[in-house]
Motif scaffolding. Structure first.
Motif, mmCIF file in Angstrom:
data_model
loop_
_atom_site.group_PDB
_atom_site.id
_atom_site.type_symbol
_atom_site.label_atom_id
_atom_site.label_comp_id
_atom_site.label_asym_id
_atom_site.label_seq_id
_atom_site.Cartn_x
_atom_site.Cartn_y
_atom_site.Cartn_z
ATOM 1 N N ILE A 118 -5.982 -2.700 1.720
ATOM 2 C CA ILE A 118 -4.447 -2.504 1.939
ATOM 3 C C ILE A 118 -4.215 -3.202 3.390
ATOM 4 O O ILE A 118 -3.092 -4.010 3.594
ATOM 5 N N ASP A 168 -10.895 -4.943 13.122
ATOM 6 C CA ASP A 168 -11.655 -4.248 12.240
ATOM 7 C C ASP A 168 -13.364 -4.319 12.650
ATOM 8 O O ASP A 168 -13.385 -4.967 13.352
ATOM 9 N N LEU A 172 -13.260 -4.146 16.273
ATOM 10 C CA LEU A 172 -12.536 -3.053 16.699
ATOM 11 C C LEU A 172 -13.211 -1.684 15.667
ATOM 12 O O LEU A 172 -13.151 -1.653 14.610
ATOM 13 N N ASP A 173 -13.793 -0.635 16.524
ATOM 14 C CA ASP A 173 -14.010 0.412 15.697
ATOM 15 C C ASP A 173 -13.225 1.524 16.223
ATOM 16 O O ASP A 173 -12.959 1.899 17.343
ATOM 17 N N VAL A 174 -12.307 2.153 15.237
ATOM 18 C CA VAL A 174 -11.029 2.803 15.754
ATOM 19 C C VAL A 174 -11.590 4.367 16.152
ATOM 20 O O VAL A 174 -10.860 4.949 16.928
ATOM 21 N N ASN A 227 -4.034 1.459 10.012
ATOM 22 C CA ASN A 227 -4.079 1.466 8.436
ATOM 23 C C ASN A 227 -5.654 1.974 8.477
ATOM 24 O O ASN A 227 -5.863 2.347 7.096
ATOM 25 N N SER A 254 -1.008 6.516 5.498
ATOM 26 C CA SER A 254 -1.419 7.940 5.134
ATOM 27 C C SER A 254 -1.896 7.757 3.485
ATOM 28 O O SER A 254 -2.595 6.803 3.162
ATOM 29 N N TYR A 310 -10.569 14.416 3.314
ATOM 30 C CA TYR A 310 -10.068 13.049 3.449
ATOM 31 C C TYR A 310 -8.496 13.600 3.150
ATOM 32 O O TYR A 310 -7.595 13.264 4.052
ATOM 33 N N LYS A 341 -5.558 12.770 5.752
ATOM 34 C CA LYS A 341 -4.034 12.157 5.600
ATOM 35 C C LYS A 341 -3.073 13.004 5.772
ATOM 36 O O LYS A 341 -1.806 12.521 6.034
ATOM 37 N N GLY A 370 -0.327 5.217 -3.384
ATOM 38 C CA GLY A 370 -1.071 6.075 -4.651
ATOM 39 C C GLY A 370 -2.419 5.535 -4.704
ATOM 40 O O GLY A 370 -3.227 5.792 -3.632
ATOM 41 N N VAL A 413 -4.487 2.141 -5.201
ATOM 42 C CA VAL A 413 -4.509 0.750 -4.752
ATOM 43 C C VAL A 413 -5.714 -0.197 -5.171
ATOM 44 O O VAL A 413 -6.610 0.491 -4.813
ATOM 45 N N THR A 420 -8.264 -1.695 -4.313
ATOM 46 C CA THR A 420 -9.046 -2.381 -3.059
ATOM 47 C C THR A 420 -10.534 -2.021 -3.537
ATOM 48 O O THR A 420 -10.850 -1.244 -4.417
HETATM 49 P P1 NAD Z 1 -10.936 -0.751 2.191
HETATM 50 O O1 NAD Z 1 -12.316 0.146 2.394
HETATM 51 O O2 NAD Z 1 -10.706 -1.639 1.153
HETATM 52 O O3 NAD Z 1 -10.733 -1.199 3.620
HETATM 53 C C1 NAD Z 1 -10.845 -0.510 4.710
HETATM 54 C C2 NAD Z 1 -10.934 -1.503 5.859
HETATM 55 O O4 NAD Z 1 -10.943 -0.624 7.154
HETATM 56 C C3 NAD Z 1 -12.249 -2.151 5.759
HETATM 57 O O5 NAD Z 1 -11.867 -3.723 6.072
HETATM 58 C C4 NAD Z 1 -13.152 -1.642 6.678
HETATM 59 O O6 NAD Z 1 -14.150 -2.327 7.245
HETATM 60 C C5 NAD Z 1 -12.497 -1.157 8.050
HETATM 61 N N1 NAD Z 1 -12.968 0.176 8.586
HETATM 62 C C6 NAD Z 1 -13.642 1.127 8.257
HETATM 63 N N2 NAD Z 1 -13.956 1.638 9.253
HETATM 64 C C7 NAD Z 1 -13.409 1.236 10.420
HETATM 65 C C8 NAD Z 1 -13.520 1.611 11.799
HETATM 66 N N3 NAD Z 1 -14.188 2.704 12.105
HETATM 67 N N4 NAD Z 1 -12.932 0.950 12.794
HETATM 68 C C9 NAD Z 1 -12.001 -0.319 12.188
HETATM 69 N N5 NAD Z 1 -12.248 -0.663 10.882
HETATM 70 C C10 NAD Z 1 -12.707 0.157 9.817
HETATM 71 O O7 NAD Z 1 -9.983 0.700 2.230
HETATM 72 P P2 NAD Z 1 -8.398 0.682 1.401
HETATM 73 O O8 NAD Z 1 -8.394 0.997 0.196
HETATM 74 O O9 NAD Z 1 -7.989 -0.673 1.849
HETATM 75 O O10 NAD Z 1 -7.758 1.689 2.450
HETATM 76 C C11 NAD Z 1 -6.955 1.255 3.563
HETATM 77 C C12 NAD Z 1 -6.124 2.785 4.172
HETATM 78 O O11 NAD Z 1 -5.154 2.960 3.113
HETATM 79 C C13 NAD Z 1 -6.827 3.769 4.405
HETATM 80 O O12 NAD Z 1 -6.369 4.435 5.452
HETATM 81 C C14 NAD Z 1 -6.777 4.810 2.996
HETATM 82 O O13 NAD Z 1 -6.971 6.258 3.506
HETATM 83 C C15 NAD Z 1 -5.511 4.290 2.684
HETATM 84 N N6 NAD Z 1 -5.294 4.406 1.201
HETATM 85 C C16 NAD Z 1 -5.908 3.913 0.329
HETATM 86 C C17 NAD Z 1 -5.807 4.255 -1.141
HETATM 87 C C18 NAD Z 1 -6.320 3.128 -2.338
HETATM 88 O O14 NAD Z 1 -6.189 3.632 -3.364
HETATM 89 N N7 NAD Z 1 -7.178 2.252 -1.808
HETATM 90 C C19 NAD Z 1 -4.768 5.032 -1.513
HETATM 91 C C20 NAD Z 1 -4.186 5.857 -0.336
HETATM 92 C C21 NAD Z 1 -4.388 5.598 0.927
#
Ligand code: NAD
Length: 251
Positions: A18, A37, A57-59, A85, A136, A151, A155, A182, A184, A186
């Motif tokens: 995302i 990231d 970056l580590d958040v 994000n 979120s 989780y 959120k 919802g 996504v 990924t």
């Molecule tokens: P993803 O795993 O595809 O990507 C997450 C990214 O965050 C990666 O590039 C990873 O390297 C990076 N990351 C992980 N830990 C980190 C840290 N400590 N510091 C910096 N970077 C870090 O995940 P996604 O599916 O794209 O999810 C992104 C956001 O969307 C999250 O907050 C997740 O809760 C939310 N979300 C995702 C979905 C979904 O269906 N994929 C649904 C609802 C919410």
């Protein structure tokens, strides 16, 4: 498409998923995008692909968040948009969940949001302008799923954090809003397995999972100048997933 020329955006977790979708849309709208990231290889590749800049970056580390914001401002002279994000979603049954499981998810998703938003305040207050968009989820604030109690708490916690934070920065020209995806498509979600994905497709009224850029467009709206009168709110982007009262209600 909203117009973001001469604006700088930091997207955490922007290397993949995302975050990459958000970064791509903001870049196409004209923003100078900084991808923050923990994954250096993917982060650099995405930055090259969209014409952005990468910062490691580590958040979960406050100093990393401050350094990423400082680097964005030093390189581009301003920071108008921050998309908090980053998030992880490992599953753990409540009965077996360890303290470490809980802390890892809460530290990344909730404390990471706090560190990211707090770091952004200094330049945004100085500019008297800022748009913060938190990623979120529907899981936690609206729905639940077995294995995701930690989780879901993280959120929902992000939204509680957002509402008070939005009040604190309202006098500084800064808005804070959240998108609630919802399901996504990924890498993180695909890791849940094909059975999970098929189950989700069947329960979504629009019958397909979101693409990362669908969330990018929602974030771009909340990050735009035009969204100036919206703060402390959420935008659900879920293909109608939370609407049906029962599976029979999905045509
Ligand atoms: P993803 O795993 O595809 O990507 C997450 C990214 O965050 C990666 O590039 C990873 O390297 C990076 N990351 C992980 N830990 C980190 C840290 N400590 N510091 C910096 N970077 C870090 O995940 P996604 O599916 O794209 O999810 C992104 C956001 O969307 C999250 O907050 C997740 O809760 C939310 N979300 C995702 C979905 C979904 O269906 N994929 C649904 C609802 C919410």
């Amino acid at each position: 498409m909203f117009e973001l020329h001469d604006q700088t955006a930091l997207v955490t977790g922007g290397a993949k998923g995302i975050g990459k979708g958000i970064a791509s849309v903001l870049a196409r709208a004209g923003a100078r995008v900084v991808i923050g990231d923990i994954d250096e290889d993917a982060g650099r590749a995405t930055a090259a692909e969209i014409g952005g800049h990468f910062v490691r970056l580590d958040v979960t580390r406050r100093d990393d968040c401050r350094a990423a914001v400082a680097e964005a401002v030093e390189r581009f002279g301003s920071l108008e948009i921050v998309c908090a994000n980053t998030g992880i979603f490992p599953q753990a049954a409540l009965a077996d969940m360890t303290e470490q499981d809980w802390d890892t998810v809460l530290d990344t998703n909730l404390k990471g949001t706090f560190f990211t938003v707090q770091a952004a305040l200094e330049p945004m207050r100085r500019q008297r302008y800022g748009r913060i968009v938190i990623t979120s989820s529907i899981t936690g604030p609206v729905t639940g799923y077995p294995g995701w109690s930690h989780y879901g708490a993280s959120k929902a916690g992000q939204l509680g954090f957002m509402r008070s934070a939005a009040l604190e920065v309202a006098n500084d020209g800064i808005t804070i809003n959240a998108i609630q995806p919802g399901n996504v498509l990924t890498g993180g979600l695909e890791a849940q397995g094909e059975e999970y994905l098929a189950q989700m497709r069947a329960t979504i009224p629009l019958h397909e999972l979101a693409l990362p850029e669908d969330l990018g467009h929602a974030a771009c709206f909340l990050a735009s100048r035009e969204a100036r009168y919206i703060t402390g709110q959420t935008l659900i982007v879920d293909g109608g997933q939370i609407l049906p009262e029962s599976p029979d209600a999905v045509p």
